[in-house]
Design a protein around this motif. Structure first.
Motif, PDB file in Angstrom:
ATOM      1  N   PHE A   6       0.831  -1.202   0.000  1.00  0.00           N
ATOM      2  CA  PHE A   6       0.000   0.000   0.000  1.00  0.00           C
ATOM      3  C   PHE A   6       0.866   1.253   0.000  1.00  0.00           C
ATOM      4  N   LYS A   9       2.378   1.887  -3.452  1.00  0.00           N
ATOM      5  CA  LYS A   9       1.372   2.405  -4.379  1.00  0.00           C
ATOM      6  C   LYS A   9       1.097   3.885  -4.096  1.00  0.00           C
ATOM      7  N   LEU A  10       0.953   4.219  -2.801  1.00  0.00           N
ATOM      8  CA  LEU A  10       0.683   5.599  -2.415  1.00  0.00           C
ATOM      9  C   LEU A  10       1.827   6.512  -2.831  1.00  0.00           C
ATOM     10  N   VAL A  13       1.489   7.194  -6.565  1.00  0.00           N
ATOM     11  CA  VAL A  13       0.347   8.089  -6.815  1.00  0.00           C
ATOM     12  C   VAL A  13       0.702   9.526  -6.464  1.00  0.00           C
ATOM     13  N   TRP A  40      -4.142   3.039 -10.275  1.00  0.00           N
ATOM     14  CA  TRP A  40      -4.026   3.405  -8.866  1.00  0.00           C
ATOM     15  C   TRP A  40      -4.327   4.890  -8.642  1.00  0.00           C
ATOM     16  N   GLN A  43      -8.105   5.274  -8.780  1.00  0.00           N
ATOM     17  CA  GLN A  43      -8.721   4.718  -7.575  1.00  0.00           C
ATOM     18  C   GLN A  43      -8.509   5.643  -6.379  1.00  0.00           C
ATOM     19  N   TYR A  44      -7.324   6.248  -6.307  1.00  0.00           N
ATOM     20  CA  TYR A  44      -7.019   7.162  -5.211  1.00  0.00           C
ATOM     21  C   TYR A  44      -7.861   8.433  -5.313  1.00  0.00           C
ATOM     22  N   GLU A  49      -7.385   6.780   0.137  1.00  0.00           N
ATOM     23  CA  GLU A  49      -6.390   5.744   0.410  1.00  0.00           C
ATOM     24  C   GLU A  49      -6.989   4.341   0.372  1.00  0.00           C
ATOM     25  N   LEU A  52      -6.612   2.082  -2.634  1.00  0.00           N
ATOM     26  CA  LEU A  52      -5.352   1.379  -2.918  1.00  0.00           C
ATOM     27  C   LEU A  52      -5.222   0.083  -2.146  1.00  0.00           C
ATOM     28  N   SER A  88     -10.939  -3.392  -7.950  1.00  0.00           N
ATOM     29  CA  SER A  88      -9.479  -3.430  -8.083  1.00  0.00           C
ATOM     30  C   SER A  88      -9.003  -3.682  -9.512  1.00  0.00           C
TER      31      SER A  88
END
Length: 450
Positions: A6, A9-10, A13, A40, A43-44, A49, A52, A88
């Motif tokens: 996570f 991914k953050l 992003v 991603w 989605q964010y 959060e 993700l 997802s």
């Protein structure tokens, strides 16, 4: 791509949102497909959060149909649709679509995976008998829990506009001393793992706390008229340097959204007097005050009464230099406005005043006043509103940012708010083309120096 946590991914992003690279360049850096980063980011942007966090969900048939209907009606891409509904994998939606088209509605029903369970039901004996006192007490306790849960959810989500997993976790956290977590997550319809994920983060300090307070202050100062772009510029004046995308995300988190976006008054009554040529010819640019003015009349209908507004706008800085409000669209409405505007003239000024072909502007009295003060008259072509686009744009802003945005107690209350708005428009409302200054600030800070 389970190797990406996570946090990783953050990181990707946020690097994209902070303009530290595009999808393809970041894909090369991290050694993955740029489409994954794009997924991603979407989605964010739509789910924060929690978008993700990989979740395993058994989607209902109705949910799948809602997603497919949205895809068809809105024309969104698979990636965007997946982000909106927090799915997802975009390919999941494509799979539903193909199944529905080739096998029909039954194909969307979820099937249990693995071998059928051979375990006997062992809990039946511990369940209270239906209709017994124990069963009624258990049902009453569950109803009490559900009532407490939904009351708190309503309180937490009143500003956010939607119920996120973070909000659900906050509610469960507050109720867990009174009820079992296993029962609460069932009512909230989230996995226990999701709850525990958010529980770890509930007590962490919010690094954007002060920024959110500043955003909230600016938003309410301008009565919801500013979107994230203007708020970003106002924040910059206060020493906050953030990407507009970040401000947009934070506004979504705290439930702030620009509230902006008219019966048009038509005063044309045929040939009343001498019609002037279109001198302005849509050339709305000028570097000096009192060179090009535009005017028009608009109508407001409230509380069974009408009010007519007649303003004059200087094209140099977009400032309303004169305006009159009256109950009836008589000539005095325009005549008094013109007298008020003339007071702004300085010796040597050569002004062109543009209007539509309304009867007020064709009156001999109006044309004579213009001649006395060496003001050149210009008129739009019949039925062509683009010839006076700047004034039309002002009326659009006025009605969307005042008339449609606020509630009024009376027609007198509306008139006071109208005066306040014009002052606000001249003195406080910033414009990008005026170097992010208000019309009066631009006139006093830029034009005076020039």
């Amino acid at each position: 791509m389970s190797k990406f946590t996570f946090e990783k991914k953050l990181e990707m992003v946020q690097r994209y949102l902070n303009n530290e690279g595009g999808y393809k360049s970041l894909g090369k850096i991290y050694g993955i497909s740029h489409n994954l980063i794009k997924k991603w980011v979407l989605q964010y942007q739509y789910n924060g959060e929690e978008g993700l966090i990989k979740s395993y969900t058994n989607y209902t048939v109705q949910f799948k149909l809602d997603v497919l209907n949205y895809l068809n009606e809105q024309g969104t891409s698979l990636y965007e649709t997946a982000a909106i509904f927090n799915i997802s994998a975009p390919s999941t939606i494509l799979d539903w679509k193909l199944k529905l088209e080739t096998q029909g509605l039954d194909a969307l029903k979820s099937k249990k995976k693995g071998r059928p369970s051979m375990k006997k039901e062992t809990k039946k004996s511990t369940q209270p008998v239906e209709g017994s006192l124990e069963a009624l007490q258990a049902e009453n306790e569950r109803l009490r829990m559900e009532n407490a849960y939904f009351k708190k959810v309503e309180c937490f989500s009143s500003n956010a506009g939607k119920i996120t997993n973070k909000i659900k976790a906050q509610v469960i956290f507050e109720l867990k001393d009174e009820y079992e977590v296993v029962d609460l997550v069932e009512v909230a319809d989230i996995p226990r793992s999701t709850y525990y994920y958010w529980e770890k983060r509930l007590n962490q300090p919010d690094k954007y706390e002060k920024l959110k307070e500043a955003i909230n202050e600016i938003y309410h100062e301008h009565k919801g008229r500013y979107g994230y772009r203007r708020i970003t510029k106002e924040l910059k004046k206060r020493g906050y340097q953030h990407d507009p995308k970040t401000i947009n995300r934070l506004m979504n988190e705290i439930g702030l959204k620009c509230l902006v976006r008219m019966k048009k008054y038509r005063s044309y009554k045929g040939n009343v007097g001498k019609i002037a040529p279109n001198v302005l010819k849509r050339d709305f640019s000028t570097e000096k005050m009192n060179q090009k003015w535009v005017t028009d009349v608009t109508e407001f209908h409230l509380f069974g009464e009408k009010r007519y507004l007649s303003p004059v706008l200087d094209l140099c800085n977009g400032e309303i230099i004169a305006y009159i409000v009256m109950k009836r669209p008589v000539y005095k409405l325009v005549g008094d406005m013109l007298d008020q505007a003339i007071e702004h003239l300085q010796p040597g000024d050569q002004v062109t005043l543009h209007s539509d072909q309304g009867w007020h502007y064709q009156m001999k009295q109006y044309q004579k006043t213009l001649e006395q003060h060496q003001i050149t008259q210009s008129m739009s072509r019949k039925g062509n509103c683009l010839d006076n686009a700047v004034m039309e744009n002002f009326f659009g802003l006025l009605k969307s940012e005042l008339l449609y945005l606020q509630e009024f107690d009376s027609i007198e209350h509306f008139e006071r708010e109208l005066a306040d708005y014009i002052y606000y428009y001249n003195h406080k409302r910033i414009k990008a083309k005026l170097k992010d200054l208000s019309p009066v600030e631009y006139r006093t800070q830029v034009l005076k120096v020039a």
